[in-house]
Design an enzyme around this catalytic site. Structure first.
Site, mmCIF file in Angstrom:
data_model
loop_
_atom_site.group_PDB
_atom_site.id
_atom_site.type_symbol
_atom_site.label_atom_id
_atom_site.label_comp_id
_atom_site.label_asym_id
_atom_site.label_seq_id
_atom_site.Cartn_x
_atom_site.Cartn_y
_atom_site.Cartn_z
ATOM 1 C CE LYS A 84 -2.421 -1.766 11.388
ATOM 2 N NZ LYS A 84 -1.546 -0.707 10.857
ATOM 3 N N GLY A 126 -4.720 -6.731 -1.342
ATOM 4 C CA GLY A 126 -3.878 -7.881 -1.614
ATOM 5 C C GLY A 126 -2.422 -7.447 -1.641
ATOM 6 N NE ARG A 186 6.085 -7.484 3.313
ATOM 7 C CZ ARG A 186 7.304 -7.270 3.724
ATOM 8 N NH1 ARG A 186 8.317 -7.850 3.109
ATOM 9 N NH2 ARG A 186 7.545 -6.482 4.746
ATOM 10 C CE1 TYR A 205 -1.471 -5.360 11.364
ATOM 11 C CE2 TYR A 205 -3.790 -5.973 11.415
ATOM 12 C CZ TYR A 205 -2.719 -5.366 10.778
ATOM 13 O OH TYR A 205 -2.915 -4.775 9.562
ATOM 14 C CG LEU A 217 -2.084 -1.008 1.150
ATOM 15 C CD1 LEU A 217 -2.630 -1.330 2.541
ATOM 16 C CD2 LEU A 217 -3.189 -0.458 0.257
ATOM 17 C CG ASP A 249 9.760 -0.416 3.600
ATOM 18 O OD1 ASP A 249 8.588 -0.445 3.194
ATOM 19 O OD2 ASP A 249 10.275 -1.354 4.256
ATOM 20 C CG ASN A 289 1.645 2.031 4.668
ATOM 21 O OD1 ASN A 289 0.538 1.525 4.463
ATOM 22 N ND2 ASN A 289 2.764 1.503 4.181
ATOM 23 C CB ALA A 341 -3.924 -4.443 21.068
ATOM 24 C CB SER A 346 13.532 0.901 12.359
ATOM 25 O OG SER A 346 12.446 0.354 13.073
HETATM 26 P P1 NAI Z 1 3.460 -4.641 3.428
HETATM 27 O O1 NAI Z 1 4.105 -5.667 4.272
HETATM 28 O O2 NAI Z 1 3.620 -4.733 1.962
HETATM 29 O O3 NAI Z 1 3.887 -3.169 3.881
HETATM 30 C C1 NAI Z 1 4.380 -2.838 5.134
HETATM 31 C C2 NAI Z 1 5.735 -2.188 4.956
HETATM 32 O O4 NAI Z 1 6.216 -1.685 6.204
HETATM 33 C C3 NAI Z 1 6.789 -3.167 4.431
HETATM 34 O O5 NAI Z 1 7.340 -2.679 3.231
HETATM 35 C C4 NAI Z 1 7.798 -3.228 5.558
HETATM 36 O O6 NAI Z 1 9.147 -3.391 5.126
HETATM 37 C C5 NAI Z 1 7.603 -1.894 6.250
HETATM 38 N N1 NAI Z 1 8.074 -1.902 7.626
HETATM 39 C C6 NAI Z 1 7.895 -2.888 8.553
HETATM 40 N N2 NAI Z 1 8.497 -2.560 9.703
HETATM 41 C C7 NAI Z 1 9.047 -1.328 9.520
HETATM 42 C C8 NAI Z 1 9.786 -0.456 10.354
HETATM 43 N N3 NAI Z 1 10.065 -0.786 11.606
HETATM 44 N N4 NAI Z 1 10.193 0.720 9.853
HETATM 45 C C9 NAI Z 1 9.920 1.071 8.572
HETATM 46 N N5 NAI Z 1 9.227 0.261 7.730
HETATM 47 C C10 NAI Z 1 8.803 -0.912 8.204
HETATM 48 O O7 NAI Z 1 1.896 -4.686 3.802
HETATM 49 P P2 NAI Z 1 0.681 -3.726 3.413
HETATM 50 O O8 NAI Z 1 -0.491 -4.597 3.290
HETATM 51 O O9 NAI Z 1 1.033 -2.819 2.315
HETATM 52 O O10 NAI Z 1 0.479 -2.897 4.770
HETATM 53 C C11 NAI Z 1 0.535 -1.486 4.865
HETATM 54 C C12 NAI Z 1 -0.223 -1.072 6.104
HETATM 55 O O11 NAI Z 1 -1.614 -1.361 5.952
HETATM 56 C C13 NAI Z 1 0.201 -1.775 7.381
HETATM 57 O O12 NAI Z 1 0.163 -0.880 8.471
HETATM 58 C C14 NAI Z 1 -0.854 -2.836 7.558
HETATM 59 O O13 NAI Z 1 -0.981 -3.259 8.887
HETATM 60 C C15 NAI Z 1 -2.076 -2.097 7.064
HETATM 61 N N6 NAI Z 1 -3.186 -2.948 6.701
HETATM 62 C C16 NAI Z 1 -3.130 -3.712 5.584
HETATM 63 C C17 NAI Z 1 -4.217 -4.519 5.251
HETATM 64 C C18 NAI Z 1 -4.252 -5.317 4.007
HETATM 65 O O14 NAI Z 1 -5.331 -5.874 3.713
HETATM 66 N N7 NAI Z 1 -3.156 -5.408 3.247
HETATM 67 C C19 NAI Z 1 -5.383 -4.617 6.137
HETATM 68 C C20 NAI Z 1 -5.376 -3.705 7.235
HETATM 69 C C21 NAI Z 1 -4.286 -2.924 7.500
#
Ligand code: NAI
Length: 298
Positions: free
Chosen positions: A168, A197, A199, A164, A19, A38, A99, A166, A72
């Site tokens: 969120k 969709g 990872r 997660y 996202l 990231d 994000n 808690a 981070s």
């Molecule tokens: P994703 O795993 O592709 O993106 C998350 C990114 O955060 C990754 O690129 C990761 O390297 C980065 N990251 C992790 N720890 C980090 C840190 N300590 N410092 C900097 N970067 C860090 O997953 P996605 O789905 O794109 O998730 C984006 C956000 O949306 C997240 O907060 C997730 O919890 C939230 N979300 C996603 C949903 C979904 O259906 N994909 C549903 C609800 C929430």
């Protein structure tokens, strides 16, 4: 009306994929200059990579302007340094999309305290770190748009995601106070609960859903919520091009006195207490107390 971000500087955390990458690409397409943050780790937060750099290259190839940041979100000093670098390069920071996220799913019975702490640390404290790092700048500029990323798991619960969920719902709570504190500085704070969709969901989404729930179909909500005319204090659900609003509501309630002011009285009135007729959406905690005061005066 064209929503543009010319002259605006945005930070998107966790924008090396999923996202965040979609948000960063669309923001730069619409004129923003973006810090692509990231750490580049795996889904459970282990490891590191140059994911941010790859997205910056992609943005540059499309004619946009971005810089990579591999810090981070869990390290406050690194968030401060990231904001300082953006200000030095572009003179300010106007938008922050919190994000970045990780998963360590397990039933609560099998979840270790470390799994709980780590997930809260990245999502909730990480977003607080990045937000704190930009807050003074946004106040001085009298302009700020901040987006928290919540989840249906936080708002409504999901088996195996106690840590997660808690974190969120904590983010929605953080937004609810920050929108009040930021209002007079033209800082607006909203919350997005995406479904996409990526990872993060690749092993729980069926293939057809994975195709429909693209990050690009969530991005319009994220961009609107950090735009000049963004609302304040909204909680928005978005997935596959469907957009929803979530509210934390309060029923009118019932006043109990005398013998009825007892657990038995609450039990006897449970249906009336939970009756949703005339339900309201308080805009601050104080409004709940005000409703109680009004009941006492009736
Ligand atoms: P994703 O795993 O592709 O993106 C998350 C990114 O955060 C990754 O690129 C990761 O390297 C980065 N990251 C992790 N720890 C980090 C840190 N300590 N410092 C900097 N970067 C860090 O997953 P996605 O789905 O794109 O998730 C984006 C956000 O949306 C997240 O907060 C997730 O919890 C939230 N979300 C996603 C949903 C979904 O259906 N994909 C549903 C609800 C929430």
């Amino acid at each position: 009306m064209n929503i543009r971000f010319d002259g605006k500087v945005a930070i998107v955390t966790g924008a090396g994929g999923g996202l965040g990458r979609a948000y960063a690409l669309e923001l730069t397409r619409r004129g923003a200059r973006v810090v692509v943050n990231d750490l580049g780790g795996s889904r459970d937060g282990t490891g590191q990579s140059d994911a941010a750099l790859k997205v910056v290259e992609e943005i540059a190839a499309a004619g946009g302007e971005a810089i990579a940041n591999g810090a981070s979100v869990t390290e406050y000093e690194q968030m401060e340094a990231m904001v300082a670098a953006a200000k030095e390069r572009w003179g300010g920071v106007h938008i922050l999309i919190n994000n970045a996220g990780v998963l360590r799913d397990r039933s609560f019975a099998n979840m270790t305290p470390d799994d709980f702490r780590f997930v809260v640390d990245v999502h909730l404290l990480g977003s607080a770190n990045a937000t704190k790092a930009v807050w003074a700048t946004m106040r001085e500029q009298a302009y700020g748009r901040i987006l928290m990323t919540a989840s249906s798991s936080g708002l409504y619960g999901n088996f195996g995601q106690a840590n997660y969920g808690a974190a969120k719902l904590g983010l929605a709570g953080l937004a609810k106070t920050l929108h009040l504190e930021g209002a007079k500085y033209n800082i607006r704070v909203n919350t997005l609960a995406p479904t996409a969709g990526t990872r993060m969901t690749e092993d729980i989404f069926p293939e057809a859903a994975f195709q429909a729930f693209t990050p690009e179909s969530v991005a319009p909500a994220a961009l609107f919520l950090v735009s000049e005319d963004a609302p304040n204090n909204a909680i928005v659900g978005a997935g596959a091009g469907v957009f929803q609003a979530a509210h934390v509501t309060l029923t009118q309630g019932v006043r109990l006195t005398g013998d009825a002011l007892s657990p038995e009285g609450v039990a006897a009135q449970w249906q009336a207490i939970t009756d949703r007729t005339g339900e309201v959406v308080p805009q601050s905690g104080g409004e709940q107390a005000m409703m109680i005061m009004r009941k006492l005066q009736q």
